[in-house]
Scaffold this motif. Structure first.
Motif, PDB file in Angstrom:
ATOM      1  N   ARG A  70      -2.936  -1.450   2.740  1.00  0.00           N
ATOM      2  CA  ARG A  70      -1.724  -1.135   1.999  1.00  0.00           C
ATOM      3  C   ARG A  70      -0.981   0.029   2.648  1.00  0.00           C
ATOM      4  NH1 ARG A  70      -0.795   2.526  -2.197  1.00  0.00           N
ATOM      5  NH2 ARG A  70       1.025   2.045  -3.486  1.00  0.00           N
ATOM      6  N   THR A  71      -1.720   1.074   3.033  1.00  0.00           N
ATOM      7  CA  THR A  71      -1.099   2.220   3.700  1.00  0.00           C
ATOM      8  C   THR A  71      -0.448   1.807   5.012  1.00  0.00           C
ATOM      9  OG1 THR A  71      -2.704   3.739   2.728  1.00  0.00           O
ATOM     10  CG2 THR A  71      -1.528   4.498   4.681  1.00  0.00           C
ATOM     11  N   SER A  72      -1.170   0.988   5.779  1.00  0.00           N
ATOM     12  CA  SER A  72      -0.638   0.506   7.056  1.00  0.00           C
ATOM     13  C   SER A  72       0.619  -0.338   6.838  1.00  0.00           C
ATOM     14  CB  SER A  72      -1.706  -0.315   7.786  1.00  0.00           C
ATOM     15  OG  SER A  72      -1.242  -0.752   9.034  1.00  0.00           O
ATOM     16  N   LEU A  73       0.595  -1.175   5.804  1.00  0.00           N
ATOM     17  CA  LEU A  73       1.731  -2.037   5.522  1.00  0.00           C
ATOM     18  C   LEU A  73       2.931  -1.229   5.040  1.00  0.00           C
ATOM     19  CD1 LEU A  73       2.217  -5.042   5.776  1.00  0.00           C
ATOM     20  CD2 LEU A  73       1.567  -5.328   3.389  1.00  0.00           C
ATOM     21  N   LEU A  74       2.683  -0.185   4.275  1.00  0.00           N
ATOM     22  CA  LEU A  74       3.769   0.692   3.829  1.00  0.00           C
ATOM     23  C   LEU A  74       4.427   1.388   5.027  1.00  0.00           C
ATOM     24  CD1 LEU A  74       2.496   2.410   0.557  1.00  0.00           C
ATOM     25  CD2 LEU A  74       4.541   0.987   0.822  1.00  0.00           C
TER      26      LEU A  74
ATOM     27  N   GLU B  86       6.551  -4.703  -3.858  1.00  0.00           N
ATOM     28  CA  GLU B  86       5.253  -5.314  -4.152  1.00  0.00           C
ATOM     29  C   GLU B  86       4.120  -4.542  -3.476  1.00  0.00           C
ATOM     30  OE1 GLU B  86       5.866  -9.301  -2.793  1.00  0.00           O
ATOM     31  OE2 GLU B  86       6.227 -10.048  -4.830  1.00  0.00           O
ATOM     32  N   VAL B  87       4.370  -4.090  -2.255  1.00  0.00           N
ATOM     33  CA  VAL B  87       3.362  -3.322  -1.535  1.00  0.00           C
ATOM     34  C   VAL B  87       3.166  -1.964  -2.206  1.00  0.00           C
ATOM     35  CG1 VAL B  87       2.743  -2.256   0.665  1.00  0.00           C
ATOM     36  CG2 VAL B  87       3.865  -4.490   0.639  1.00  0.00           C
ATOM     37  N   GLU B  88       4.260  -1.303  -2.545  1.00  0.00           N
ATOM     38  CA  GLU B  88       4.181   0.011  -3.189  1.00  0.00           C
ATOM     39  C   GLU B  88       3.447  -0.052  -4.526  1.00  0.00           C
ATOM     40  OE1 GLU B  88       8.227   2.176  -1.488  1.00  0.00           O
ATOM     41  OE2 GLU B  88       8.325   0.938  -3.304  1.00  0.00           O
ATOM     42  N   GLU B  89       3.677  -1.138  -5.261  1.00  0.00           N
ATOM     43  CA  GLU B  89       3.045  -1.281  -6.580  1.00  0.00           C
ATOM     44  C   GLU B  89       1.640  -1.835  -6.477  1.00  0.00           C
ATOM     45  OE1 GLU B  89       5.734  -3.716  -8.761  1.00  0.00           O
ATOM     46  OE2 GLU B  89       7.193  -2.102  -9.097  1.00  0.00           O
ATOM     47  N   ASP B  90       1.200  -2.135  -5.228  1.00  0.00           N
ATOM     48  CA  ASP B  90      -0.164  -2.624  -4.989  1.00  0.00           C
ATOM     49  C   ASP B  90      -0.430  -3.882  -5.812  1.00  0.00           C
ATOM     50  OD1 ASP B  90      -2.656  -2.861  -3.965  1.00  0.00           O
ATOM     51  OD2 ASP B  90      -3.525  -1.156  -5.039  1.00  0.00           O
ATOM     52  N   ASN B  91       0.393  -4.909  -5.584  1.00  0.00           N
ATOM     53  CA  ASN B  91       0.255  -6.170  -6.295  1.00  0.00           C
ATOM     54  C   ASN B  91      -1.062  -6.843  -5.912  1.00  0.00           C
ATOM     55  OD1 ASN B  91       0.436  -8.788  -7.312  1.00  0.00           O
ATOM     56  ND2 ASN B  91       2.650  -8.877  -7.016  1.00  0.00           N
TER      57      ASN B  91
END
Length: 299
Positions: free
Chosen positions: A6-10, A48-53
């Motif tokens: 998730r961090t990498s994707l953000l 969606e990434v920020e909210e960790d869907n």
């Protein structure tokens, strides 16, 4: 969603956003409605990434991220549809206006073949350095043309060759890799590889050995030769050395130590052998289809 992913994707989303901000006003060849739709899709994905869907799987995220990147890339290169001007292949890069392209995937997407740490340093530091060096050299040469003072032209031409080659080759390098890569090419590229090298296995062996034996630092490069009307494998030291002019790069492998040393240490051969698992053959095939349209009189 894994927290590290998730961090990498953000971080990847932030890179995409930075590129979008820098090029948005230059995309006058693309309909505003198309750009608006892309922008809405991108920010919805980022949210969606920020909210960790947690309902989204990593593969689905990779697929969505790839679609977002490919669409943005098509806008920039002028291959998107619909366009306002069919003969307009995108705005020219202004002198000294080159920018760092975003990765087509998250920093850790190529693991375990290439580590996240290497991708961050390689893309954000090394590639950015080539972009900065190219921009500076272009501006210095522009200044020389205005003033008529060409005392340092040899130096700035060398800087342009070194940094420009680094920028362009790395831009290809990111695109011809994928977390869903590997296997073999298909269609016309596979047929041309067989015609030029005898078989895919013979090509792969030749390319790998060339990459492993490049002296010091450099690249192995599969090119289309418009003059010979066939594929060739070349190596380049320090980007701009030992190349053949009039050829078009299709598949490139960076074997500078910054591309693998943190992970593979002195085992360049292991890096080369593992790298085939992330080759994005559809991207290479697309480059080949465009490149083979160019044919000069054979000599």
């Amino acid at each position: 969603m894994d927290s590290a992913y998730r961090t990498s994707l953000l971080d990847w989303c932030n890179d995409i956003e930075k590129t979008w901000t820098s090029v948005r006003n230059q995309l006058d060849h693309v309909d505003d409605a198309v750009l608006t739709e892309w922008e809405e899709d991108f920010y919805a994905f980022k949210q969606e990434v920020e909210e960790d869907n947690r309902f989204l799987q990593d593969k689905e995220l990779q697929r969505n991220a790839s679609q977002i990147y490919q669409s943005l890339n098509s806008f920039i290169t002028g291959s998107s549809q619909p366009t306002k001007h069919d003969d307009h292949m995108g705005s020219a890069v202004p002198i000294g206006g080159h920018t760092l392209p975003p990765l087509p995937y998250a920093y850790d997407a190529l693991e375990p073949v290439i580590s996240e740490e290497i991708m961050r340093l390689h893309h954000d530091v090394h590639h950015q350095g080539y972009v900065d060096g190219l921009n500076k050299a272009e501006k210095k040469m522009q200044e020389a043309r205005k003033t008529g003072n060409f005392d340092l032209i040899k130096h700035w031409e060398r800087e342009t060759a070194f940094n420009g080659s680094g920028h362009y080759l790395h831009t290809i390098f990111w695109d011809i890799m994928s977390p869903n890569g590997g296997g073999k090419p298909s269609g016309s590229l596979h047929a041309e590889i067989k015609r030029s090298f005898g078989s895919f296995d013979a090509f792969k062996k030749h390319f790998s050995e060339a990459a492993k034996k490049v002296e010091a630092v450099g690249w192995a490069i599969l090119v289309w030769a418009p003059r010979a009307h066939r594929l060739e494998i070349l190596t380049a030291e320090k980007h701009q050395n030992l190349t053949q002019w009039d050829t078009i790069p299709l598949l490139v492998l960076d074997v500078w130590e910054h591309a693998y040393y943190l992970q593979y240490k002195t085992k360049r051969g292991d890096y080369v052998d593992n790298w085939w698992k992330v080759v994005n053959w559809p991207a290479v095939e697309k480059r080949f289809e465009e490149a083979r349209k160019l044919k000069w009189q054979p000599f």
